[in-house]
Write an enzyme that holds these catalytic residues in place. Structure first.
Site, PDB file in Angstrom:
ATOM      1  CG  HIS A   1       9.259 -21.421   8.466  1.00  0.00           C
ATOM      2  ND1 HIS A   1       8.390 -21.101   9.367  1.00  0.00           N
ATOM      3  CD2 HIS A   1      10.503 -21.389   9.176  1.00  0.00           C
ATOM      4  CE1 HIS A   1       8.669 -20.724  10.664  1.00  0.00           C
ATOM      5  NE2 HIS A   1      10.041 -21.060  10.618  1.00  0.00           N
TER       6      HIS A   1
ATOM      7  CE  LYS B   1      16.041 -21.206  16.948  1.00  0.00           C
ATOM      8  NZ  LYS B   1      14.670 -20.904  16.624  1.00  0.00           N
TER       9      LYS B   1
ATOM     10  CG  ASP C   1       3.454 -17.651  16.749  1.00  0.00           C
ATOM     11  OD1 ASP C   1       3.184 -17.363  15.598  1.00  0.00           O
ATOM     12  OD2 ASP C   1       4.659 -17.747  17.152  1.00  0.00           O
TER      13      ASP C   1
ATOM     14  CE  LYS D   1       2.305 -18.818  12.231  1.00  0.00           C
ATOM     15  NZ  LYS D   1       3.750 -18.460  12.745  1.00  0.00           N
TER      16      LYS D   1
ATOM     17  CD  GLU E   1      11.013 -18.779  18.789  1.00  0.00           C
ATOM     18  OE1 GLU E   1      11.554 -18.197  17.876  1.00  0.00           O
ATOM     19  OE2 GLU E   1       9.680 -18.807  19.021  1.00  0.00           O
TER      20      GLU E   1
ATOM     21  NE  ARG F   1      -2.149  -1.175   3.352  1.00  0.00           N
ATOM     22  CZ  ARG F   1      -2.575  -1.563   4.547  1.00  0.00           C
ATOM     23  NH1 ARG F   1      -4.054  -1.382   5.013  1.00  0.00           N
ATOM     24  NH2 ARG F   1      -1.830  -1.703   5.631  1.00  0.00           N
TER      25      ARG F   1
ATOM     26  CG  HIS G   1       5.847 -23.891  12.801  1.00  0.00           C
ATOM     27  ND1 HIS G   1       5.626 -23.698  11.594  1.00  0.00           N
ATOM     28  CD2 HIS G   1       6.135 -22.606  13.412  1.00  0.00           C
ATOM     29  CE1 HIS G   1       5.501 -22.423  11.176  1.00  0.00           C
ATOM     30  NE2 HIS G   1       5.805 -21.640  12.519  1.00  0.00           N
TER      31      HIS G   1
ATOM     32  CE  LYS H   1      12.618 -24.467  10.900  1.00  0.00           C
ATOM     33  NZ  LYS H   1      13.635 -23.546  11.427  1.00  0.00           N
TER      34      LYS H   1
HETATM   35  C1  BG6 Z   1       7.087 -18.280  13.202  1.00  0.00           C
HETATM   36  C2  BG6 Z   1       6.324 -17.837  14.380  1.00  0.00           C
HETATM   37  O1  BG6 Z   1       6.235 -19.107  12.503  1.00  0.00           O
HETATM   38  O2  BG6 Z   1       8.125 -19.140  13.581  1.00  0.00           O
HETATM   39  C3  BG6 Z   1       7.614 -17.141  15.465  1.00  0.00           C
HETATM   40  O3  BG6 Z   1       5.474 -17.073  13.978  1.00  0.00           O
HETATM   41  C4  BG6 Z   1       8.713 -18.048  15.706  1.00  0.00           C
HETATM   42  O4  BG6 Z   1       7.002 -16.673  16.410  1.00  0.00           O
HETATM   43  C5  BG6 Z   1       9.308 -18.853  14.433  1.00  0.00           C
HETATM   44  O5  BG6 Z   1       9.824 -17.326  16.294  1.00  0.00           O
HETATM   45  C6  BG6 Z   1      10.110 -19.686  14.723  1.00  0.00           C
HETATM   46  O6  BG6 Z   1      10.858 -20.396  13.630  1.00  0.00           O
HETATM   47  P1  BG6 Z   1      12.259 -20.890  13.374  1.00  0.00           P
HETATM   48  O7  BG6 Z   1      12.549 -21.176  12.072  1.00  0.00           O
HETATM   49  O8  BG6 Z   1      13.281 -19.724  13.971  1.00  0.00           O
HETATM   50  O9  BG6 Z   1      12.298 -22.052  14.465  1.00  0.00           O
END
Ligand code: BG6
Length: 484
Positions: free
Chosen positions: A175, A342, A232, A145, A213, A46, A237, A179
């Site tokens: 995503h 992480k 989320d 998503k 995370e 936009r 995932h 991986k």
């Molecule tokens: C995203 C979430 O889909 O995945 C985020 O919205 C999250 O909150 C992220 O941090 C984590 O992805 P990855 O690839 O870093 O594990």
């Protein structure tokens, strides 16, 4: 491996996803010569900008998010030349649809529309694409998503988009499926018959799937606070990873065979009743704590709204899969922000000896599939302790690191998925029935939280979540990986 020419249109192109993930992923694949300058990437948003101004902004983003590749100035400028910017507001009449039509004049090349916008815009955008006659038989639409916030809204989006695109042209991206470590689950299981023989309740005591995370909510507070960890991360995932671990062998790697098997797992998840939610789901939120010797604020301070939020930043779930293969194996899922490290990993814990002949028994062995921060496989086994007198057994690890074994070329899962969409391979995208089945399983948890006002258990930033998370496993006599 070259894609050939294609047209790729990104809606929401000035947004975070596009700057941090999509365009850097394209740059890396361009650098790897997977496509050439007969491709065009049309960026739509936009904001009033011209192509020159947009390219300047993106150049800065590419230098930040794909620094190694952006060092190659020639490739960088060549790539920026493939980008065109158009100002468009999907919800307002008028706008530069005519320019988009002109740019999309070639009717014989793959045409991908990537909707990196608020999900509320998915249906209106598809309608506008149809209205302006931009959809042809080579068109696909990629949906980011979240697909909805519950079953009803997911169905509404699927229905809305489905009016304009056939299901086989709708690519719902997750995503995690891009991986390497997640895809390798298929190889590990179905190219190693010996391992697959062990892959059931008979040999496996439990399975843990963790996506931990260290980051907090960052600048995404307004999205995240509406969503929470369950929507989320778990709905998409974690459930997808669970499907990869638990599914039966597909007849082929074809997209429908693969997705049919994943769907069966989702449908076999033990449904959550309110009572089951109370006993099998932990819901947490981070409060101030210490990470790497630094004080970090709690979630509410991060949000900065001045009120106490009721959104979870941590979830742990104990569930079962009602199949002959898995009936006796609990599956534990957990994810959270501001946790101790992480790590994204799957732990396959094997059962102990039924008749132990050794006086000391170490852990009965486990396979750890680590996806992040590095892709690694480790197999913890029992071996004779050579140093000890008598016959003592201890654990030792067989390990394999991808980094050492291969020169990995995909740095980000979006790289593979974007080009899969261009090539027309939907295998690593989510089918409508999968999204709806996973919402169907998640929704009772959401409802039960709402009605029972399940308390949020605080956990200090830098910890492994609320203390009760341990009890969830203790019931089965199990430990989380970091406690083993
Ligand atoms: C995203 C979430 O889909 O995945 C985020 O919205 C999250 O909150 C992220 O941090 C984590 O992805 P990855 O690839 O870093 O594990």
């Amino acid at each position: 491996n070259h894609t050939g020419p294609f047209d790729f249109v990104i809606f929401g192109a000035t947004g975070d996803l596009s700057r941090r993930k999509l365009l850097p992923a394209f740059l890396r694949r361009f650098h790897a010569q997977e496509f050439s300058d007969d491709a065009q990437i049309i960026c739509v948003a936009r904001t009033e900008l011209n192509t020159e101004q947009f390219r300047e902004q993106i150049e800065a983003a590419l230098r930040e998010f794909a620094p190694e590749t952006a060092q190659d100035e020639q490739t960088l400028h060549h790539f920026l030349g493939l980008l065109t910017y158009i100002t468009l507001d999907a919800l307002k009449p008028g706008g530069d649809w005519q320019i988009l039509r002109t740019l999309l004049a070639a009717n014989d090349r793959p045409r991908v529309f990537y909707l990196a916008t608020a999900p509320a815009l998915y249906s209106p955008l598809c309608e506008a694409l149809a209205h302006h006659d931009l959809i042809n038989q080579h068109s696909r639409v990629v949906l980011e998503k979240p697909i909805g916030i519950n079953l009803e809204t997911a169905r509404a989006i699927n229905h809305g988009v489905g009016k304009f695109f056939p299901e086989e042209s709708i690519y719902r991206i997750d995503h995690y499926l891009g991986k390497e470590g997640v895809q390798n689950i298929l190889a590990l299981r179905f190219a190693n018959p010996a391992l697959e023989k062990l892959w059931s309740s008979e040999a496996i005591a439990h399975v843990q799937i963790t996506a931990a995370e260290t980051v907090g909510v960052g600048s995404r507070g307004s999205y995240y606070d509406e969503s929470g960890a369950l929507r989320d991360m778990v709905q998409n995932h974690l459930l997808q990873v669970l499907c990869m671990v638990a599914m039966d062998a597909p007849a082929s790697l074809g997209s429908d065979d693969l997705r049919n098997e994943k769907l069966k797992v989702l449908n076999a998840l033990r449904p959550m009743t309110p009572d089951m939610v109370r006993r099998n789901v932990i819901r947490g939120q981070y409060v101030a704590g210490e990470m790497k010797r630094k004080d970090v604020p709690g979630y509410n301070e991060d949000l900065g709204t001045g009120r106490a939020s009721n959104t979870e930043t941590f979830v742990a779930i104990r569930t079962k899969i009602r199949t002959a293969r898995w009936g006796h194996t609990p599956f534990y899922l957990r994810t959270g922000k501001r946790l101790a490290t992480k790590t994204t990993e799957i732990v396959i814990q094997f059962r102990p000896q039924v008749w132990p002949i050794f006086t000391n028994m170490p852990s009965p062995g486990r396979l750890v599939i680590r996806i992040a921060p590095h892709e690694e496989l480790s197999f913890v086994m029992a071996v004779r302790d050579p140093g000890a007198g008598g016959f003592r057994v201890r654990n030792a690890t067989l390990g394999m690191s991808y980094e050492n074994a291969f020169s990995v070329t995909y740095q980000d899962s979006y790289e593979r998925l974007l080009l899969d969409a261009v090539r027309g391979d939907p295998a690593l995208f989510i089918r409508r029935d999968e999204v709806e089945a996973s919402w169907q399983w998640i929704e009772p948890i959401l409802n039960s939280w709402r009605h029972a006002m399940t308390p949020l258990e605080p956990y200090p930033a830098g910890s492994w979540g609320p203390a009760s998370t341990r009890s969830l496993l203790a019931r089965d006599g199990a430990l989380w990986h970091e406690d083993m």
